[in-house]
Design a protein around this motif. Structure first.
Motif, PDB file in Angstrom:
ATOM      1  N   ASP A   1       1.047  -1.227   0.158  1.00 13.59           N
ATOM      2  CA  ASP A   1       0.133  -0.058  -0.197  1.00 13.59           C
ATOM      3  C   ASP A   1       0.902   1.252   0.092  1.00 13.59           C
ATOM      4  O   ASP A   1       2.085   1.005  -0.222  1.00 13.59           O
TER       5      ASP A   1
ATOM      6  N   GLN B   1      -3.989   3.989  -1.099  1.00 12.60           N
ATOM      7  CA  GLN B   1      -3.890   4.657   0.356  1.00 12.60           C
ATOM      8  C   GLN B   1      -3.486   3.651   1.124  1.00 12.60           C
ATOM      9  O   GLN B   1      -3.455   2.618   0.976  1.00 12.60           O
ATOM     10  N   LYS B   2      -3.202   4.083   2.387  1.00 12.48           N
ATOM     11  CA  LYS B   2      -2.492   3.084   3.271  1.00 12.48           C
ATOM     12  C   LYS B   2      -3.790   2.557   3.819  1.00 12.48           C
ATOM     13  O   LYS B   2      -4.736   2.911   4.438  1.00 12.48           O
ATOM     14  N   ILE B   3      -3.491   0.902   4.003  1.00 11.24           N
ATOM     15  CA  ILE B   3      -4.731   0.113   4.586  1.00 11.24           C
ATOM     16  C   ILE B   3      -4.774   0.352   6.026  1.00 11.24           C
ATOM     17  O   ILE B   3      -3.822   0.631   6.839  1.00 11.24           O
ATOM     18  N   LYS B   4      -6.169   0.632   6.577  1.00 12.76           N
ATOM     19  CA  LYS B   4      -6.247   1.101   7.953  1.00 12.76           C
ATOM     20  C   LYS B   4      -6.548  -0.223   8.774  1.00 12.76           C
ATOM     21  O   LYS B   4      -7.470  -0.899   8.403  1.00 12.76           O
ATOM     22  N   LYS B   5      -6.073  -0.097   9.873  1.00 12.77           N
ATOM     23  CA  LYS B   5      -6.212  -1.408  10.724  1.00 12.77           C
ATOM     24  C   LYS B   5      -7.615  -1.698  11.203  1.00 12.77           C
ATOM     25  O   LYS B   5      -8.184  -2.590  11.734  1.00 12.77           O
ATOM     26  N   GLU B   6      -8.280  -0.568  11.421  1.00 11.63           N
ATOM     27  CA  GLU B   6      -9.797  -0.680  12.043  1.00 11.63           C
ATOM     28  C   GLU B   6     -10.854  -1.570  11.038  1.00 11.63           C
ATOM     29  O   GLU B   6     -11.584  -2.183  11.581  1.00 11.63           O
ATOM     30  N   ARG B   7     -10.413  -1.513   9.730  1.00 12.52           N
ATOM     31  CA  ARG B   7     -11.063  -2.520   8.793  1.00 12.52           C
ATOM     32  C   ARG B   7     -10.558  -3.771   9.004  1.00 12.52           C
ATOM     33  O   ARG B   7      -9.738  -3.965   9.918  1.00 12.52           O
TER      34      ARG B   7
END
Ligand code: CTP
Ligand code: CA
Length: 226
Positions: free
Chosen positions: A27, A112-118
């Motif tokens: 990412d 985009q940066k992959i978000k850890k909340e997902r």
């Protein structure tokens, strides 16, 4: 060290050397890479400069300072390294592939940066191009680069695996690198290598500093080009 510089045995010879571990993006901030430091490739570039070669150093990201006098091309991915190698070896005397090229890359890189909340992502991988195989195909009809040297990093069956790479990639010489020991291979200053040649000759070197390994490899290269 024997410094012959511009009048040395490789004067006016173009030597293209790759170094470092390629980085394949996951990412915007993350990559897949490997533990290559780039030291052996940079040492080869210095050793080739010392005997007068025109050196092109195609380098994946490393923490090293390139040797003075080399033309430096910075790349990140295997695909970028392939482009630079094909471009620079069209008229080169020698290609030395010391880089640790990633074998696999994410099929898609997220912009985009992959978000850890997902949810936790799973990576789908695909093969990268094999640079030496592509070079061998082009060399078969173009004749350039005139000599090709590869590396083989092996954790087991060193000589058998190196021998098969020597043939499959149609190399003049392969530097078989035993990475099973702590004192050789990745992230250290020493290497334990066996040189295998297309004509079947073989030479095992003792545990050596990477710059001594580089001098030995360049020494063989000189005899191949004369
Ligand atoms: N190499 C290459 N292109 C790749 C992978 C490797 O040109 N995509 C080159 C390396 O720079 C090295 C040689 O091929 O000079 C052998 O690399 P190595 O990783 O030992 O062999 P692979 O063919 O990738 O096989 P494996 O990793 O499965 O042992
Ligand atoms: Ca590999």
């Amino acid at each position: 060290r024997w410094l012959s510089g511009r009048n040395g045995p490789l004067a006016k010879r173009k030597v293209v050397i790759t170094a470092g571990g390629t980085q394949e993006p996951i990412d915007a901030v993350r990559v897949i890479t490997n533990r290559s430091s780039g030291k052996q490739g940079y040492a080869l570039a210095q050793a080739a400069l010392d005997v007068g070669a025109d050196v092109v150093l195609i380098t994946a990201p490393t923490s090293l300072i390139p040797p003075y006098g080399a033309k430096v091309i910075k790349v990140r991915t295997a695909a970028e390294m392939l482009d630079a190698v094909l471009q620079e070896t069209q008229d080169a005397d020698v290609l030395i592939m010391a880089a640790a090229v990633a074998d696999f890359r994410p099929r898609v890189a997220q912009s985009q940066k992959i978000k850890k909340e997902r949810e936790i992502p799973s990576l789908e991988l695909e093969a990268t191009p094999d640079i030496l195989v592509e070079v061998a195909e082009r060399r078969a009809h173009l004749g350039y680069p005139r000599r090709v040297i590869g590396f083989a990093a092996e954790s087991e069956d060193l000589l058998a695996n190196a021998q098969s790479k020597l043939q499959r990639k149609r190399l003049d010489m392969i530097v078989a690198n035993d990475i099973s020991a702590q004192d050789a291979g990745f992230e250290v200053d020493t290497n334990r290598v066996t040189l295998l040649f297309a004509d079947g000759r073989m030479e095992t070197l003792p545990l050596m500093e990477k710059d001594k390994v580089a001098e030995a490899v360049i020494g063989h290269l000189i005899t191949m080009l004369i």
